[in-house]
Design a protein around this motif. Structure first.
Motif, PDB file in Angstrom:
ATOM      1  N   ALA A  73       0.854  -1.193   0.000  1.00 31.26           N
ATOM      2  CA  ALA A  73       0.000   0.000   0.000  1.00 31.26           C
ATOM      3  C   ALA A  73       0.887   1.239   0.000  1.00 31.26           C
ATOM      4  CB  ALA A  73      -0.919  -0.003   1.207  1.00 31.26           C
ATOM      5  N   VAL A 106       0.932   5.103   0.496  1.00 30.04           N
ATOM      6  CA  VAL A 106       0.012   6.022   1.170  1.00 30.04           C
ATOM      7  C   VAL A 106       0.682   7.337   1.533  1.00 30.04           C
ATOM      8  CG1 VAL A 106      -1.379   4.155   2.159  1.00 30.04           C
ATOM      9  CG2 VAL A 106       0.553   5.055   3.445  1.00 30.04           C
ATOM     10  N   LYS A 141       3.075  10.017  -4.629  1.00 28.10           N
ATOM     11  CA  LYS A 141       2.471   8.715  -4.341  1.00 28.10           C
ATOM     12  C   LYS A 141       2.190   7.912  -5.616  1.00 28.10           C
ATOM     13  CE  LYS A 141      -1.600   9.095  -2.777  1.00 28.10           C
ATOM     14  NZ  LYS A 141      -2.219   8.642  -4.045  1.00 28.10           N
ATOM     15  N   CYS A 193      -3.229   4.428  -2.929  1.00 27.32           N
ATOM     16  CA  CYS A 193      -4.318   4.856  -2.053  1.00 27.32           C
ATOM     17  C   CYS A 193      -4.648   6.332  -2.275  1.00 27.32           C
ATOM     18  CB  CYS A 193      -3.930   4.637  -0.590  1.00 27.32           C
ATOM     19  SG  CYS A 193      -3.676   2.905  -0.161  1.00 27.32           S
ATOM     20  N   THR A 243      -8.883   3.689   2.159  1.00 26.89           N
ATOM     21  CA  THR A 243      -7.493   3.643   2.606  1.00 26.89           C
ATOM     22  C   THR A 243      -7.339   2.694   3.782  1.00 26.89           C
ATOM     23  OG1 THR A 243      -7.140   5.932   1.883  1.00 26.89           O
ATOM     24  CG2 THR A 243      -5.552   5.020   3.436  1.00 26.89           C
ATOM     25  N   LEU A 247      -4.998  -0.584   4.052  1.00 29.59           N
ATOM     26  CA  LEU A 247      -4.032  -0.784   5.134  1.00 29.59           C
ATOM     27  C   LEU A 247      -4.228  -2.139   5.804  1.00 29.59           C
ATOM     28  CD1 LEU A 247      -3.948   2.762   6.803  1.00 29.59           C
ATOM     29  CD2 LEU A 247      -2.291   1.758   5.238  1.00 29.59           C
ATOM     30  N   ALA A 256      -2.865  -4.905   3.399  1.00 32.29           N
ATOM     31  CA  ALA A 256      -1.455  -4.818   3.020  1.00 32.29           C
ATOM     32  C   ALA A 256      -0.567  -5.765   3.816  1.00 32.29           C
ATOM     33  CB  ALA A 256      -0.962  -3.382   3.189  1.00 32.29           C
ATOM     34  N   LEU A 270       3.914  -1.575   3.896  1.00 35.72           N
ATOM     35  CA  LEU A 270       3.421  -0.193   3.881  1.00 35.72           C
ATOM     36  C   LEU A 270       4.528   0.723   3.383  1.00 35.72           C
ATOM     37  CD1 LEU A 270       0.858   1.380   4.636  1.00 35.72           C
ATOM     38  CD2 LEU A 270       1.821   1.723   6.910  1.00 35.72           C
ATOM     39  N   ILE A 286       5.259   4.663   2.709  1.00 32.65           N
ATOM     40  CA  ILE A 286       4.777   6.019   2.994  1.00 32.65           C
ATOM     41  C   ILE A 286       5.683   7.007   2.278  1.00 32.65           C
ATOM     42  CG2 ILE A 286       4.227   7.698   4.798  1.00 32.65           C
ATOM     43  CD1 ILE A 286       4.064   5.276   6.749  1.00 32.65           C
ATOM     44  N   LEU A 296      -3.607  -6.580  11.343  1.00 32.49           N
ATOM     45  CA  LEU A 296      -2.530  -5.813  10.714  1.00 32.49           C
ATOM     46  C   LEU A 296      -1.247  -6.603  10.897  1.00 32.49           C
ATOM     47  CD1 LEU A 296      -3.409  -2.260  12.082  1.00 32.49           C
ATOM     48  CD2 LEU A 296      -3.844  -3.115   9.792  1.00 32.49           C
ATOM     49  N   TYR A 304       2.246  -6.601   8.969  1.00 33.45           N
ATOM     50  CA  TYR A 304       3.119  -6.085   7.922  1.00 33.45           C
ATOM     51  C   TYR A 304       4.482  -6.776   7.955  1.00 33.45           C
ATOM     52  CZ  TYR A 304      -0.230  -2.212   7.634  1.00 33.45           C
ATOM     53  OH  TYR A 304      -1.365  -1.465   7.484  1.00 33.45           O
ATOM     54  N   ILE A 314       7.560  -1.757   6.967  1.00 35.39           N
ATOM     55  CA  ILE A 314       7.044  -0.399   6.811  1.00 35.39           C
ATOM     56  C   ILE A 314       8.239   0.477   6.431  1.00 35.39           C
ATOM     57  CG2 ILE A 314       5.954   1.587   7.949  1.00 35.39           C
ATOM     58  CD1 ILE A 314       4.632  -0.366   9.890  1.00 35.39           C
TER      59      ILE A 314
END
Length: 404
Positions: free
Chosen positions: A125, A127, A135, A257, A265, A269, A272, A275, A277, A310, A312, A315
């Motif tokens: 994802a 974001v 993005k 996203c 979104t 999340l 995913a 992540l 960012i 969640l 992941y 990240i």
């Protein structure tokens, strides 16, 4: 003391005129963009992917150009097109065929990078709270990089502005009809459709697309009502369910996203496994990202309490539109590295006129040839993109437990 103003009926036509002006401008712009596409990609008004020189093909496969020439002379795999000047070139389909041929005679199985055994599909994802953080540029180049390197990739456009869709050859308001976006696969009524029926092929071999358009906003409007009615499947699990239905067909999914922390979104999340960012290294952008992180944390805690999961693999923060000669930006990157440590990618995506120039023809840098730019500008931009995407590719390999 202020008083509420009673608007005379005589002003109503003026108000309506404003709506008409906006609608007219939108329609005129849409028509011109459609005409531009027809002019840019004749004769069928559809994007096609260029061929790659033998040097580029060898680099993508991970072999020497001399070895690729030897394979060709031995009659193995597809034969390249040869120009009048004797230059050899391959399509991406041919490059993938060559990967399969080389894989057959390889002991370590390194040419075709498809996931194997218990390796799970990676859902990445991309974001940020703030528009202009790079993005969509990050998502599109990452999806294409992975496809160029032999992965089976699904790009998902969750942004109602649909820039990712437009970059891949579809004009949202012309080519994407009602119930042909991710909304169709996550909606709450009887018109819900399997995601497999919505996925579209692109001109990139190995890269499919779930397109987007303004219809995606309907999910933000429908979800509060569904929450009040206690829908059987919670909103935060719907994107994961849809993606899970086609996961066996792909190695990696890249989700672009929307620049807001809405229900779509949050769904992304929760779906995913990684992540990403994006952040432009300026104070206002970093302050905006701070608010995004705090809000996301609060909302994800609520989702977890309600049964959402969640989990992941990684990240990472990606520094975008970076200007190395800009001292304040360099200081901001150093500040982020001191704060987030290894969660900031080592590589940065530098700001380049090559990326913006390619965008003028609705293309990414991976689609246009080196001959269309100043070689130094092009090489610098591609080197930056490859470094960022290569680092993400290594994170995927680590998540699968593959040796570095």
């Amino acid at each position: 003391m202020l008083k509420a103003r009673n608007t005379p009926s005589s002003e109503e036509p003026a108000r309506l005129a404003v709506a008409d002006i906006i609608a007219g401008d939108g329609s005129a712009l849409s028509t011109e963009l459609h005409a531009m596409r027809e002019a840019l990609f004749p004769p069928v008004s559809k994007k096609t992917l260029r061929s790659f020189s033998s040097v580029e093909a060898a680099k993508l496969i991970g072999i020497a150009d001399a070895y690729l020439r030897q394979v060709s002379l031995q009659g193995k795999g597809p034969q390249p097109a040869i120009s009048a000047g004797g230059r050899r070139s391959y399509t991406l389909d041919q490059i993938n065929e060559l990967r399969a041929v080389l894989e057959e005679g390889s002991k370590n199985k390194r040419y075709v990078p498809h996931r194997r055994g218990n390796e799970h599909c990676q859902v990445l994802a991309v974001v940020n709270f703030k528009g202009g953080s790079g993005k969509t540029t990050t998502a599109s180049h990452l999806a294409q990089y992975l496809a160029l390197h032999g992965y089976r990739v699904l790009a998902i456009d969750l942004d109602p502005q649909a820039s990712l869709t437009a970059l891949h050859g579809y004009q949202p308001e012309y080519d994407i009809q009602a119930n042909e976006t991710m909304y169709a696969a996550v909606r709450y009524d009887d018109e819900r459709r399997p995601l497999r029926d919505i996925i579209r092929k692109t001109y990139f071999a190995g890269l499919d697309l779930v397109p987007g358009n303004l219809e995606l906003m309907e999910f933000e409007h429908d979800t509060p009502r569904a929450l009040a009615e206690r829908s059987t499947e919670p909103f935060f699990g719907r994107v994961a369910t849809a993606l899970g239905s086609v996961a066996d067909d792909y190695d990696v999914m890249v989700v672009d996203c929307p620049p807001q922390l809405g229900y779509l979104t949050l769904g992304a999340l929760c779906a995913a496994t990684g992540l990403l960012i994006t952040v432009h290294p300026q104070m206002l952008d970093v302050m905006s990202m701070c608010q995004f992180l705090l809000m996301a944390s609060d909302m994800l805690k609520v989702v977890q309490t309600s049964g959402g999961t969640l989990d992941y693999d990684f990240i990472r923060y990606i520094v975008t539109r970076f200007e190395p000669a800009d001292a304040p930006q360099t200081q901001m990157v150093a500040f982020m590295r001191s704060l987030f440590r290894d969660r900031v990618l080592n590589s940065t995506m530098v700001k380049s006129t090559a990326v913006s120039d390619a965008g003028l023809s609705k293309q990414t840098l991976y689609e246009v040839g080196r001959e269309n730019f100043s070689k130094q500008t092009y090489d610098r931009a591609v080197e930056s993109l490859d470094a960022v995407n290569g680092e993400i590719e290594r994170l995927i390999a680590q998540a699968w437990g593959r040796a570095a």
